[in-house]
Design an enzyme around this catalytic site. Sequence first.
Site, mmCIF file in Angstrom:
data_model
loop_
_atom_site.group_PDB
_atom_site.id
_atom_site.type_symbol
_atom_site.label_atom_id
_atom_site.label_comp_id
_atom_site.label_asym_id
_atom_site.label_seq_id
_atom_site.Cartn_x
_atom_site.Cartn_y
_atom_site.Cartn_z
ATOM 1 N N PHE A 39 0.842 -1.199 0.000
ATOM 2 C CA PHE A 39 0.000 0.000 0.000
ATOM 3 C C PHE A 39 0.875 1.246 0.000
ATOM 4 O O PHE A 39 1.712 1.421 0.901
ATOM 5 C CB PHE A 39 -0.923 -0.012 1.228
ATOM 6 C CG PHE A 39 -1.888 -1.162 1.217
ATOM 7 C CD1 PHE A 39 -3.156 -1.016 0.657
ATOM 8 C CD2 PHE A 39 -1.537 -2.407 1.743
ATOM 9 C CE1 PHE A 39 -4.054 -2.082 0.627
ATOM 10 C CE2 PHE A 39 -2.422 -3.483 1.720
ATOM 11 C CZ PHE A 39 -3.681 -3.306 1.154
ATOM 12 N N VAL A 77 2.358 -1.743 4.472
ATOM 13 C CA VAL A 77 2.063 -0.322 4.315
ATOM 14 C C VAL A 77 3.386 0.432 4.307
ATOM 15 O O VAL A 77 4.222 0.245 5.190
ATOM 16 C CB VAL A 77 1.203 0.158 5.512
ATOM 17 C CG1 VAL A 77 0.884 1.630 5.400
ATOM 18 C CG2 VAL A 77 -0.075 -0.677 5.600
ATOM 19 N N CYS A 78 3.591 1.278 3.316
ATOM 20 C CA CYS A 78 4.845 2.029 3.220
ATOM 21 C C CYS A 78 4.984 3.001 4.384
ATOM 22 O O CYS A 78 4.100 3.824 4.625
ATOM 23 C CB CYS A 78 4.905 2.802 1.909
ATOM 24 S SG CYS A 78 6.260 3.993 1.888
ATOM 25 N N VAL A 79 6.096 2.911 5.082
ATOM 26 C CA VAL A 79 6.272 3.719 6.294
ATOM 27 C C VAL A 79 6.297 5.219 6.014
ATOM 28 O O VAL A 79 5.631 5.999 6.705
ATOM 29 C CB VAL A 79 7.515 3.261 7.107
ATOM 30 C CG1 VAL A 79 8.806 3.406 6.307
ATOM 31 C CG2 VAL A 79 7.629 4.034 8.409
ATOM 32 N N ALA A 82 2.894 6.367 5.036
ATOM 33 C CA ALA A 82 1.977 6.225 6.164
ATOM 34 C C ALA A 82 2.159 7.350 7.178
ATOM 35 O O ALA A 82 1.187 7.963 7.629
ATOM 36 C CB ALA A 82 2.182 4.877 6.834
#
Lengths: 119, 121, 98
Positions: A39, A77-79, A82
């Site tokens: 994501f 989820v891409c940090v 995010a």
Amino acid sequence: MKFGIVVNEGPYQHQASDSAYLFTKAAIENGHEVWRVFFYHDGVNNASKLTEPPQDDRHIVNRWSKLAEEHKVDLVVCVAAALRRGIKDENLAQGFRISGLGQLVEAGIKCDRLVTFGD
Amino acid sequence: MSDVKKFMFVNRKAPYGTIYALESLEVVLITAAFDQDVSLMFLDDGVYQLKKGQQTKGIETKNFSPAYRALEDYDVEKLYVDKESMDARGLTEEDFLVGVTVLSRAEMGALMDEQDVVLSF
Amino acid sequence: MLHIVNKSPLTSNTLESCLNTAMGGDILLIEDGVYAVTRGTAVEAKLRAAMGKFRVHVLMPDLDARGLGDRLVEGVLPVDYAGFVELAASNKTCQSWL
């Protein structure tokens, strides 16, 4: 066949997450493996456990969580994306994990096919 | 990681109006760090990402265009611009902040077909 | 190669850009892209011309959702999500024209 999926848009605003989910489900039902769903961009909003759609609507976030639980799909989820958008471990829905962009590149390397859903 | 794949990033969106161009560039840098064979394609409004002289103070947004110049430090040297898209926007090669290879649509299409992974944001 | 287009050809140049660039192969219209394969639009002639070079597929659940399932241009190949998966699997790479 091993698939990687990329989701670039948030839930409800854009059809991308629905399309990605239905594709993922169909891939699994037809004997393929979905190794990872990554994501990115506003797609990180698919991981918010604070999401509360009206009762007569689909629950996009829970649908992903259930898929992860039943079929061991790795939801990443891409940090950086995010944190920009206020998604953190404390509001992360079940089955998702936050990690780096390297996980997307790794999916590109390890999977036979990478399919992107976005705007 | 031993396996090297050909990754192509197709950029069709202008900068600043949306975040896609910036976040795409972040993936490009990470992919290069994984020692993959990386190329970038600029098509349609994506060619605006490379325009020289971006001044973003007035919109209080970070000017990320210098990062395109840093790409060669990561051995990312394959930057392709679609001639038709460039011409349609009144731009020439001199307008770009990095050296690029200008290709026809057909050449772009042939390059796309050679890739292992095509990413577009 | 599989090319996936999700924008209406009446508001975006995405399909046109794809048709002008891609070498051939499979094109799949999904989401708002499905409007491209309906009869009677201003882009129908362009689509029909492209069908000589590409195999054009449409994701039927998206077309049905938009009330246009009965206006499919002849020769366009309808698929469901399983068919979409099959297209992605049978092509070496796929590109989403975002």
